[in-house]
Write a protein that holds these residues in place. Sequence first.
Motif, mmCIF file in Angstrom:
data_model
loop_
_atom_site.group_PDB
_atom_site.id
_atom_site.type_symbol
_atom_site.label_atom_id
_atom_site.label_comp_id
_atom_site.label_asym_id
_atom_site.label_seq_id
_atom_site.Cartn_x
_atom_site.Cartn_y
_atom_site.Cartn_z
ATOM 1 N N VAL A 1 0.841 -1.208 0.000
ATOM 2 C CA VAL A 1 0.000 0.000 0.000
ATOM 3 C C VAL A 1 0.872 1.253 0.000
ATOM 4 C CG1 VAL A 1 -1.638 1.352 1.380
ATOM 5 C CG2 VAL A 1 -1.989 -1.109 1.077
ATOM 6 N N GLU A 2 1.919 1.246 0.799
ATOM 7 C CA GLU A 2 2.837 2.390 0.852
ATOM 8 C C GLU A 2 3.462 2.652 -0.514
ATOM 9 O OE1 GLU A 2 7.161 2.479 2.529
ATOM 10 O OE2 GLU A 2 5.811 2.882 4.211
ATOM 11 N N ALA A 3 3.889 1.587 -1.198
ATOM 12 C CA ALA A 3 4.510 1.733 -2.519
ATOM 13 C C ALA A 3 3.507 2.251 -3.544
ATOM 14 C CB ALA A 3 5.089 0.400 -2.971
ATOM 15 N N LEU A 4 2.260 1.846 -3.413
ATOM 16 C CA LEU A 4 1.215 2.331 -4.314
ATOM 17 C C LEU A 4 0.919 3.807 -4.057
ATOM 18 C CD1 LEU A 4 -1.103 -0.783 -4.052
ATOM 19 C CD2 LEU A 4 -0.205 0.108 -6.217
ATOM 20 N N GLN A 5 0.820 4.169 -2.803
ATOM 21 C CA GLN A 5 0.498 5.553 -2.454
ATOM 22 C C GLN A 5 1.623 6.514 -2.806
ATOM 23 O OE1 GLN A 5 -0.509 5.057 1.711
ATOM 24 N NE2 GLN A 5 -2.676 4.752 1.276
ATOM 25 N N SER A 6 2.857 6.044 -2.741
ATOM 26 C CA SER A 6 3.998 6.893 -3.081
ATOM 27 C C SER A 6 4.204 7.017 -4.585
ATOM 28 C CB SER A 6 5.276 6.329 -2.448
ATOM 29 O OG SER A 6 5.678 5.130 -3.105
ATOM 30 N N PRO B 1 -11.450 -8.369 3.530
ATOM 31 C CA PRO B 1 -12.369 -7.539 4.324
ATOM 32 C C PRO B 1 -12.768 -6.257 3.597
ATOM 33 C CG PRO B 1 -10.572 -8.360 5.679
ATOM 34 C CD PRO B 1 -10.227 -8.712 4.268
ATOM 35 N N ALA B 2 -13.981 -5.828 3.824
ATOM 36 C CA ALA B 2 -14.530 -4.656 3.129
ATOM 37 C C ALA B 2 -13.754 -3.383 3.441
ATOM 38 C CB ALA B 2 -16.003 -4.477 3.505
ATOM 39 N N ASP B 3 -13.087 -3.344 4.593
ATOM 40 C CA ASP B 3 -12.349 -2.133 4.970
ATOM 41 C C ASP B 3 -10.869 -2.205 4.616
ATOM 42 O OD1 ASP B 3 -11.649 -4.063 6.791
ATOM 43 O OD2 ASP B 3 -11.898 -2.806 8.568
ATOM 44 N N HIS B 4 -10.469 -3.210 3.849
ATOM 45 C CA HIS B 4 -9.057 -3.330 3.496
ATOM 46 C C HIS B 4 -8.652 -2.197 2.558
ATOM 47 C CE1 HIS B 4 -5.207 -4.946 2.180
ATOM 48 N NE2 HIS B 4 -5.294 -5.823 3.156
ATOM 49 N N PRO B 5 -7.463 -1.611 2.743
ATOM 50 C CA PRO B 5 -7.020 -0.487 1.902
ATOM 51 C C PRO B 5 -6.995 -0.784 0.405
ATOM 52 C CG PRO B 5 -5.604 -0.697 3.828
ATOM 53 C CD PRO B 5 -6.502 -1.892 3.829
ATOM 54 N N TYR B 6 -6.782 -2.034 0.022
ATOM 55 C CA TYR B 6 -6.718 -2.343 -1.410
ATOM 56 C C TYR B 6 -7.986 -1.929 -2.139
ATOM 57 C CZ TYR B 6 -2.530 -5.283 -0.753
ATOM 58 O OH TYR B 6 -1.265 -5.744 -0.473
ATOM 59 N N VAL C 1 -5.525 -0.476 -8.132
ATOM 60 C CA VAL C 1 -5.459 -1.874 -7.717
ATOM 61 C C VAL C 1 -6.707 -2.602 -8.181
ATOM 62 C CG1 VAL C 1 -5.426 -3.466 -5.761
ATOM 63 C CG2 VAL C 1 -4.015 -1.407 -5.717
ATOM 64 N N MET C 2 -6.520 -3.744 -8.831
ATOM 65 C CA MET C 2 -7.635 -4.615 -9.193
ATOM 66 C C MET C 2 -7.557 -5.861 -8.323
ATOM 67 S SD MET C 2 -8.752 -6.172 -12.893
ATOM 68 C CE MET C 2 -10.201 -7.240 -13.023
ATOM 69 N N ALA D 1 -1.488 -2.575 -9.319
ATOM 70 C CA ALA D 1 -1.335 -3.970 -8.943
ATOM 71 C C ALA D 1 -2.570 -4.761 -9.355
ATOM 72 C CB ALA D 1 -1.113 -4.108 -7.437
ATOM 73 N N LEU D 2 -2.348 -6.023 -9.664
ATOM 74 C CA LEU D 2 -3.416 -6.988 -9.921
ATOM 75 C C LEU D 2 -3.213 -8.104 -8.907
ATOM 76 C CD1 LEU D 2 -5.765 -8.143 -11.613
ATOM 77 C CD2 LEU D 2 -4.061 -9.104 -13.169
ATOM 78 N N LEU D 3 -4.134 -8.228 -7.948
ATOM 79 C CA LEU D 3 -3.938 -9.114 -6.804
ATOM 80 C C LEU D 3 -5.058 -10.146 -6.720
ATOM 81 C CD1 LEU D 3 -3.010 -6.342 -4.197
ATOM 82 C CD2 LEU D 3 -1.464 -7.642 -5.688
ATOM 83 N N ASP D 4 -4.666 -11.419 -6.597
ATOM 84 C CA ASP D 4 -5.658 -12.492 -6.622
ATOM 85 C C ASP D 4 -5.719 -13.297 -5.331
ATOM 86 O OD1 ASP D 4 -7.605 -14.093 -8.119
ATOM 87 O OD2 ASP D 4 -6.103 -15.685 -8.009
ATOM 88 N N ALA D 5 -4.751 -13.132 -4.435
ATOM 89 C CA ALA D 5 -4.728 -13.933 -3.212
ATOM 90 C C ALA D 5 -4.386 -13.052 -2.027
ATOM 91 C CB ALA D 5 -3.702 -15.061 -3.342
#
Length: 312
Positions: A237-242, A259-264, A270-271, A248-252
């Motif tokens: 998340v830090e690398a994305l925000q900077s 969770p619904a409140d996850h920063p991703y 981010v997908m 990112a494309l994240l599957d796992a």
Amino acid sequence: MPVSQPHLIIATARSTETARWAQEFRNAYPDWKVDEFVPGQPSTGATYAVVWQPDPILFQQEPDLRATFNLGAGVDAVAGSIPAGMPLYRLEDAGMAEQMAEYALYGVLRAVGRFTPYEEQARKGTWKAYRPIDRRQWPVAVLGLGAIGSKIAQVIASLGYPVQGWSRRLREADFPCYAGDQGLKDCVSASRILVNALPLTAQTEGLINRELLSHLQPGGFLINVARGGHLVDADVVEALQSGHLSGALLDAFTQEPLPADHPYWGIASVMVTPHISGITVRDLALEQIGSRIVLLQQGKPASGQVDHTLGY
């Protein structure tokens, strides 16, 4: 003396899925005895377990098991609970490599923005052509060069992207390969897109962290088709925000569903997909597991056995 027919017990994380797999095995191997695992019930006397994220009590409840077969390539969810010395077999591809290569390629296309401007223009009714991308500017690192990682690397390289791979042991391939700690840094430093296809072990947990991502070329892109435990989420998340990561494309994920409140969820670049990059093809899995059990029944070795010291 004739060899008795195999006796299987099926154990997955959901009773409905257990029942479905049990019926699939009964249909494919009608002469075999196939039971469904129910915690707390007496032993069925099964000699082979077919599992996916099973309740660890399975191995206490079924003391006659000779071997366990995992319904997937990654064995991290079962390796820690299986009795010492029991052979554990994983699926080798079973139709997943092509799916995961396709998924990774989609991530590469998202990273380079191959179709993004045309998607936006289509909504606006705009007709405009753009110059083709320069693939040399988008080198790709593939971490993990087993059956799945090798397929991913081969597919991406076949389209002209510079590809390099990293694995625990040095491999020979048609693209540059690295191994070891320094090799990992060198591989990632030479890349702008990072594809993770590693098995999850004690050595690879948390591998994709701030330090490793710092070696990725600026504006890089992360594709994870392996396990959530490989990523230190806060560092990603830090690398994305900077802006060090452009997306990112994240599957796992460590917790699934995410969770619904996850920063991703709140990062536009981010997908998130629900662990679908490589879904087991049932017919291929049935054939692969069944053929291995036949070999074991005949006293012959079978492929796909996990090295417990390595975790894969």
